[in-house]
Design a protein around this motif. Structure first.
Motif, short mmCIF file in Angstrom:
data_model
loop_
_atom_site.label_atom_id
_atom_site.label_comp_id
_atom_site.label_asym_id
_atom_site.label_seq_id
_atom_site.Cartn_x
_atom_site.Cartn_y
_atom_site.Cartn_z
N GLY A 71 0.82 -1.21 0.00
CA GLY A 71 0.00 0.00 0.00
C GLY A 71 0.85 1.26 0.00
O GLY A 71 0.59 2.20 -0.77
N LEU A 72 1.87 1.29 0.86
CA LEU A 72 2.73 2.47 0.95
C LEU A 72 3.52 2.67 -0.35
O LEU A 72 3.62 3.79 -0.87
N ALA A 73 4.09 1.59 -0.88
CA ALA A 73 4.88 1.69 -2.11
C ALA A 73 4.01 2.16 -3.28
O ALA A 73 4.44 3.01 -4.09
N LEU A 74 2.79 1.63 -3.38
CA LEU A 74 1.89 2.04 -4.46
C LEU A 74 1.54 3.52 -4.33
O LEU A 74 1.57 4.27 -5.32
N PHE A 75 1.22 3.95 -3.13
CA PHE A 75 0.83 5.35 -2.92
C PHE A 75 1.96 6.31 -3.27
O PHE A 75 1.77 7.25 -4.05
N VAL A 76 3.15 6.09 -2.69
CA VAL A 76 4.23 7.06 -2.89
C VAL A 76 4.76 7.03 -4.32
O VAL A 76 5.15 8.07 -4.87
N TYR A 77 4.76 5.85 -4.97
CA TYR A 77 5.25 5.79 -6.36
C TYR A 77 4.31 6.56 -7.29
O TYR A 77 4.77 7.37 -8.12
N LEU A 438 -5.47 4.99 -7.65
CA LEU A 438 -4.35 4.19 -7.17
C LEU A 438 -3.75 4.78 -5.90
O LEU A 438 -3.37 4.05 -4.98
N ARG A 439 -3.65 6.11 -5.85
CA ARG A 439 -3.11 6.75 -4.64
C ARG A 439 -4.00 6.49 -3.44
O ARG A 439 -3.52 6.17 -2.34
N LYS A 440 -5.31 6.66 -3.62
CA LYS A 440 -6.22 6.46 -2.49
C LYS A 440 -6.29 5.00 -2.09
O LYS A 440 -6.38 4.67 -0.90
N LEU A 441 -6.24 4.09 -3.07
CA LEU A 441 -6.24 2.65 -2.76
C LEU A 441 -5.00 2.28 -1.95
O LEU A 441 -5.10 1.62 -0.91
N GLY A 442 -3.83 2.70 -2.42
CA GLY A 442 -2.59 2.38 -1.71
C GLY A 442 -2.57 2.95 -0.31
O GLY A 442 -2.20 2.27 0.66
N LEU A 443 -2.97 4.23 -0.17
CA LEU A 443 -2.95 4.87 1.14
C LEU A 443 -3.95 4.22 2.09
O LEU A 443 -3.66 4.05 3.28
N SER A 444 -5.12 3.84 1.58
CA SER A 444 -6.13 3.20 2.44
C SER A 444 -5.64 1.86 2.97
O SER A 444 -5.81 1.55 4.16
N ILE A 445 -5.05 1.04 2.10
CA ILE A 445 -4.52 -0.25 2.55
C ILE A 445 -3.40 -0.05 3.58
O ILE A 445 -3.35 -0.74 4.61
N TYR A 446 -2.51 0.90 3.31
CA TYR A 446 -1.40 1.17 4.23
C TYR A 446 -1.91 1.62 5.60
O TYR A 446 -1.46 1.12 6.64
N LEU A 447 -2.86 2.55 5.62
CA LEU A 447 -3.37 3.06 6.89
C LEU A 447 -4.12 1.99 7.67
O LEU A 447 -4.03 1.91 8.90
N ALA A 448 -4.88 1.14 6.94
CA ALA A 448 -5.61 0.07 7.62
C ALA A 448 -4.65 -0.88 8.32
O ALA A 448 -4.86 -1.25 9.49
N CYS A 449 -3.60 -1.29 7.63
CA CYS A 449 -2.62 -2.23 8.22
C CYS A 449 -1.83 -1.56 9.34
O CYS A 449 -1.55 -2.18 10.38
N LEU A 450 -1.47 -0.31 9.14
CA LEU A 450 -0.69 0.41 10.16
C LEU A 450 -1.50 0.55 11.45
O LEU A 450 -1.00 0.32 12.55
N GLY A 451 -2.76 0.94 11.31
CA GLY A 451 -3.61 1.09 12.49
C GLY A 451 -3.88 -0.24 13.17
O GLY A 451 -3.88 -0.34 14.40
N LEU A 452 -4.11 -1.29 12.37
CA LEU A 452 -4.38 -2.61 12.94
C LEU A 452 -3.19 -3.12 13.75
O LEU A 452 -3.35 -3.69 14.84
N ASP A 453 -1.98 -2.88 13.25
CA ASP A 453 -0.78 -3.33 13.95
C ASP A 453 -0.54 -2.53 15.23
O ASP A 453 -0.11 -3.08 16.24
N ALA A 454 -0.85 -1.22 15.19
CA ALA A 454 -0.62 -0.37 16.37
C ALA A 454 -1.71 -0.56 17.42
O ALA A 454 -1.46 -0.35 18.62
N GLY A 455 -2.91 -0.94 17.00
CA GLY A 455 -4.04 -0.96 17.92
C GLY A 455 -3.98 -2.02 19.00
O GLY A 455 -4.51 -1.82 20.09
N LYS A 456 -3.29 -3.15 18.73
CA LYS A 456 -3.34 -4.27 19.69
C LYS A 456 -2.65 -3.94 21.01
O LYS A 456 -3.03 -4.45 22.06
#
Length: 554
Positions: A71-77, A438-456
């Motif tokens: 997600g992050l790579a897709l967004f920033v590229y 593509l930017r919004k898709l990549g950023l959404s996937i990245y934020l979802a995974c980042l939040g899920l990992d931090a939330g536990k």
């Protein structure tokens, strides 16, 4: 309820997709809710992820790492690809000052963190972790942890301090931008100021009264001046001519000349008299001017033309037409011989009906072809960007090499391909709608995974006294320098608010806050300034993290 467990509880490919989809759906839905006219947009996906992690939802760690990286790579590229065509021109105009302000923010935040060490009693390694989290810079965390390892010191609390303050870094930048907009922005600051001029062309009608021009060919006149111009039409009495390089001009000929804003007065002096007709209005029926001459806008959709210089196509000699202007995205360019055409350019052609029909086949002019996304080139660019991000960069005095990482490598590669791809005959064209998706898709996937990992572990750590202190200090490190220097940039730098937001998000390495800025502000200024300052800012923060450990701990 076996179906529910299979869908959300038992780790599998389907469960991973279901969890990420649910988080993104909830986050984007809540992100549309406005409180006093303000909404968080795509950034709310991050907080939906934290909530999901806190409630016990999880996905396989390796799959989570993959989805977050992708997600992050897709967004920033794709972001780099989008701003690439304008990146180097923006550097010539305001890029230097943008990076100066970014470096000031980075240095001020670092010094502020050092000042807080004796006031709070937080150890320097832990403060470096807080700083990395408050600035959402995981490459800096990796560099600091590696340096501690080389010194034989533990790095566990360093990573924990970053994990706790990372969400604060995300929301802190957004909160700071809200405060800037609410209390320090003037109405004029919210109007985007273009970093580059959209229309680089100027059209005027001139009468030849300069005796030095009489009897000269168009080529000979062009050699008399350093100015660039194109004569798209020549009127001689009732006759209309599409001029070529060997067309001879005479006194009292009337010319329709396309040049630039800066050189219009010089062109007037060269030919003689300007006729007072506004040819730069937005709506002009060019085909109603002369029945024998047609003006048509054609799309460059032939791959073989991508990267070719306009002069080398010999369109005047071969087809008897003139190209007056080239529209690239939302920028109009003067069609000079050394202009390098790009796939997707809109070319304005002037000539007889038959000649324009012939040159239309040459350019392709297939809008349908352009609408087909060039997915292969996007994945190739991401691959090259990831490879660039893994290259170790050795710096004298540093115990370990620095790497651009999964965020720095792809965005720099995207900028390079977006700006220089046509010269290498690399087709990097992407429609605006595809780029946004593509930017919004990549950023959404990245934020979802980042939040899920931090939330536990987030809430469990925060309720500890040490965790509360880290959160409070992290909030100060994030918000205070941004507000102070954001106000200074608005007043002293004379930037518009969107540009300032891009500087702040880029200097804090915060694509989530950039998503919020894009959802709430007009124009593309935030993206351009973010891409301008992000590479250098990220690189400097990685170096600073290592220097703090080496010089103050060892």
């Amino acid at each position: 309820m076996d179906w529910w467990e299979n869908l959300f509880d038992i780790h599998s490919a389907i469960q991973t997709l279901a969890v990420i989809s649910a988080i993104v759906t909830l986050g984007l839905a809540l992100g549309k809710i406005k409180v006093r006219g303000v909404s968080l947009g795509v950034a709310f996906v991050f907080f939906a992820g934290i909530l999901a992690g806190h409630l016990g939802l999880s996905i396989d760690h390796n799959v989570l790492d993959f989805a977050e990286t992708f997600g992050l790579a897709l967004f920033v590229y794709v972001l780099g690809l989008h701003v690439g065509p304008h990146f180097f021109s923006s550097l010539k105009h305001e890029g230097f000052s943008l990076n100066i302000w970014s470096l000031i923010i980075i240095v001020a935040g670092t010094l502020f963190a050092l000042v807080l060490i004796p006031l709070t009693g937080i150890s320097l390694p832990n403060m470096v972790g807080v700083l990395c989290g408050a600035t959402t810079n995981t490459p800096a965390l990796g560099a600091a942890a590696q340096t501690l390892s080389h010194l034989g010191l533990p790095s566990g609390s360093l990573a924990l301090a970053t994990a706790v303050t990372y969400p604060i870094g995300v929301v802190g930048v957004i909160a700071a931008m809200m405060i800037l907009r609410k209390f320090f922005c003037r109405p004029a600051d919210l109007e985007p100021k273009k970093l580059t001029e959209d229309d680089n062309t100027y059209i005027e009608e001139l009468r030849v009264i300069n005796p030095a021009i009489d009897g000269k060919t168009v080529m000979q006149v062009a050699q008399m001046t350093h100015c660039k111009f194109i004569i798209s039409r020549l009127w001689r009495g009732k006759e209309v001519i599409v001029p070529r390089a060997d067309t001879v001009m005479h006194l009292n000929d009337k010319l329709l000349v396309v040049t630039t804003h800066d050189e219009e007065h010089i062109i007037e002096l060269l030919f003689g008299e300007k006729i007072d007709i506004d040819w730069n209005a937005s709506k002009i029926d060019w085909n109603a001017i002369d029945s024998n001459v047609e003006s048509r806008t054609l799309v460059v959709s032939r791959a073989a033309i991508n990267g070719k210089m306009l002069g080398r196509l010999r369109l005047r000699a071969t087809y008897g037409v003139n190209v007056s202007r080239v529209t690239r995205g939302d920028i109009r360019l003067l069609a000079t011989d050394n202009l390098r055409l790009q796939y997707g350019d809109m070319v304005t052609v002037v000539g007889s009906h038959d000649a324009v029909n012939s040159v239309e086949e040459f350019f392709g002019n297939s809008v349908k072809t352009l609408n087909e996304p060039n997915v292969g080139s996007i994945f190739l660019g991401i691959l090259l960007g990831l490879a660039l991000g893994t290259i170790p960069i050795s710096i004298p005095g540093m115990s370990s090499p620095v790497r651009l990482g999964i965020a720095g490598g792809p965005i720099i590669m995207g900028i390079i391909i977006g700006a220089l791809g046509p010269k290498l005959h690399f087709i990097s064209y992407t429609t605006l709608s595809a780029s946004l998706m593509l930017r919004k898709l990549g950023l959404s996937i990245y934020l979802a995974c980042l939040g899920l990992d931090a939330g536990k572990d987030f809430f469990a750590t925060v309720i500890r006294p040490e965790g509360l202190e880290w959160v409070a200090v992290g909030a100060l490190i994030t918000i205070v320098p941004i507000i102070v220097l954001g106000v200074a940039a608005l007043r002293l730098g004379k930037f518009d608010f969107a540009t300032v937001c891009g500087i702040l998000c880029g200097s804090m390495a915060n694509p989530m806050a950039l998503g919020y800025a894009n959802d709430t502000l007009k124009g593309d200024s935030a993206n351009v300034s973010y891409a301008s300052v992000y590479p250098l800012g990220m690189f400097v923060r990685v170096i600073i993290a290592q220097m703090l450990i080496m010089f103050f701990v060892s």
